[in-house]
Design a protein around this motif. Structure first.
Motif, PDB file in Angstrom:
ATOM      1  N   LYS A   1       3.901  10.272  -7.299  1.00 33.00           N
ATOM      2  CA  LYS A   1       4.901  10.659  -8.303  1.00 33.00           C
ATOM      3  C   LYS A   1       4.252  11.121  -9.604  1.00 33.00           C
ATOM      4  CE  LYS A   1       8.569  10.037  -5.901  1.00 33.00           C
ATOM      5  NZ  LYS A   1       9.286  11.208  -5.435  1.00 33.00           N
ATOM      6  N   LEU A   2       2.977  10.793  -9.807  1.00 33.31           N
ATOM      7  CA  LEU A   2       2.250  11.242 -10.992  1.00 33.31           C
ATOM      8  C   LEU A   2       1.634  12.629 -10.799  1.00 33.31           C
ATOM      9  CD1 LEU A   2       0.405   7.905 -11.842  1.00 33.31           C
ATOM     10  CD2 LEU A   2       2.529   8.774 -12.851  1.00 33.31           C
ATOM     11  N   ALA A   3       1.578  13.101  -9.552  1.00 27.49           N
ATOM     12  CA  ALA A   3       0.971  14.394  -9.236  1.00 27.49           C
ATOM     13  C   ALA A   3       1.946  15.529  -9.551  1.00 27.49           C
ATOM     14  CB  ALA A   3       0.591  14.432  -7.757  1.00 27.49           C
ATOM     15  N   PRO A   4       1.428  16.754  -9.694  1.00 28.30           N
ATOM     16  CA  PRO A   4       2.331  17.893  -9.881  1.00 28.30           C
ATOM     17  C   PRO A   4       3.323  17.980  -8.715  1.00 28.30           C
ATOM     18  CG  PRO A   4       0.061  18.547 -10.276  1.00 28.30           C
ATOM     19  CD  PRO A   4       0.028  17.147  -9.731  1.00 28.30           C
TER      20      PRO A   4
ATOM     21  N   TYR B   1       0.819  -1.218   0.000  1.00 31.85           N
ATOM     22  CA  TYR B   1       0.000   0.000   0.000  1.00 31.85           C
ATOM     23  C   TYR B   1       0.856   1.273   0.000  1.00 31.85           C
ATOM     24  CZ  TYR B   1      -3.311   3.570   1.450  1.00 31.85           C
ATOM     25  OH  TYR B   1      -4.054   4.707   1.527  1.00 31.85           O
ATOM     26  N   PRO B   2       1.857   1.436   0.862  1.00 30.87           N
ATOM     27  CA  PRO B   2       2.694   2.653   0.800  1.00 30.87           C
ATOM     28  C   PRO B   2       3.405   2.831  -0.540  1.00 30.87           C
ATOM     29  CG  PRO B   2       3.043   1.539   2.882  1.00 30.87           C
ATOM     30  CD  PRO B   2       2.208   0.629   2.037  1.00 30.87           C
ATOM     31  N   LEU B   3       3.852   1.745  -1.160  1.00 29.29           N
ATOM     32  CA  LEU B   3       4.505   1.860  -2.467  1.00 29.29           C
ATOM     33  C   LEU B   3       3.513   2.313  -3.542  1.00 29.29           C
ATOM     34  CD1 LEU B   3       6.899  -1.234  -2.458  1.00 29.29           C
ATOM     35  CD2 LEU B   3       7.516   1.190  -2.279  1.00 29.29           C
ATOM     36  N   VAL B   4       2.282   1.813  -3.500  1.00 32.40           N
ATOM     37  CA  VAL B   4       1.259   2.232  -4.458  1.00 32.40           C
ATOM     38  C   VAL B   4       0.935   3.716  -4.272  1.00 32.40           C
ATOM     39  CG1 VAL B   4      -1.177   1.956  -5.102  1.00 32.40           C
ATOM     40  CG2 VAL B   4       0.266  -0.055  -4.794  1.00 32.40           C
ATOM     41  N   VAL B   5       0.751   4.156  -3.032  1.00 29.30           N
ATOM     42  CA  VAL B   5       0.446   5.559  -2.761  1.00 29.30           C
ATOM     43  C   VAL B   5       1.612   6.454  -3.193  1.00 29.30           C
ATOM     44  CG1 VAL B   5       0.009   7.240  -0.926  1.00 29.30           C
ATOM     45  CG2 VAL B   5      -1.202   5.070  -0.932  1.00 29.30           C
TER      46      VAL B   5
END
Length: 190
Positions: free
Chosen positions: A32-35, A23-27
């Protein structure tokens, strides 16, 4: 006993793996895709980082637009509100002092014209935005302090007004740091 112990240990291990690793790796990956790649959007002025777009900061000098007060002194590591209700005497005294200070700094403004967001802290203590009314009420002070025409400062406020998300979700808002950076650039080029 062995019948219950082994499945419990297996379930514990699987949940530990899911909750503590996957879960922490997915979040973090989504972040990393966010501005700003999950680290916040840094704003620069004169080749120097002056703050983050999504974290408010204190502006106390009269030549700058002031943002919302912060109950945590704009500490992003400990964001919080004051947790005092609107009938708490200590809270009312703090708000009254903020109103009095604002009126001293903005002598052309009447008490009834002071937007509540300029004297009450946000729930996070980090709100980087103001309403158009809260910025507009400060135009006279900022223009006078910078020796700029009020029309130019008002035009800058209008230029930095962001429409609601998708045109209808939330109010119009102005990022205080972006507005103050633009104000510095306007003053430098006058």
């Amino acid at each position: 006993m062995k019948t219950y112990l082994m499945p419990s240990l297996k379930l514990t291990f699987v949940l530990l793996l899911i909750c503590s690793v996957i879960y922490p790796l997915v979040v973090a990956g989504i972040g990393k895709l966010a501005p700003g790649q999950g680290d916040g959007v840094k704003l620069s002025h004169n080749s120097r980082v002056v703050g983050y777009e999504n974290i408010g900061q204190a502006f106390t000098q009269p030549q700058y637009f002031q943002g919302r007060p912060s109950a945590v002194d704009y500490n992003a590591a400990g964001s919080a509100g004051s947790n005092k209700g609107p009938s708490n005497p200590d809270y009312l005294a703090v708000v009254k002092a903020r109103v009095d200070t604002f009126l001293l700094q903005n002598p052309t403004v009447k008490r009834a014209e002071v937007p509540s967001e300029l004297v009450t802290a946000s729930g996070s203590g980090l709100d980087p935005d103001l309403s158009v009314a809260a910025a507009t009420v400060q135009i006279n002070r900022v223009a006078t302090a910078r020796n700029l025409p009020k029309e130019k400062v008002a035009a800058l406020v209008k230029q930095h007004t962001q429409a609601p998300l998708l045109g209808f979700l939330g109010p119009e808002k102005i990022n205080v740091l972006k507005l103050n950076i633009a104000l510095d650039e306007l003053s430098a080029g006058k």
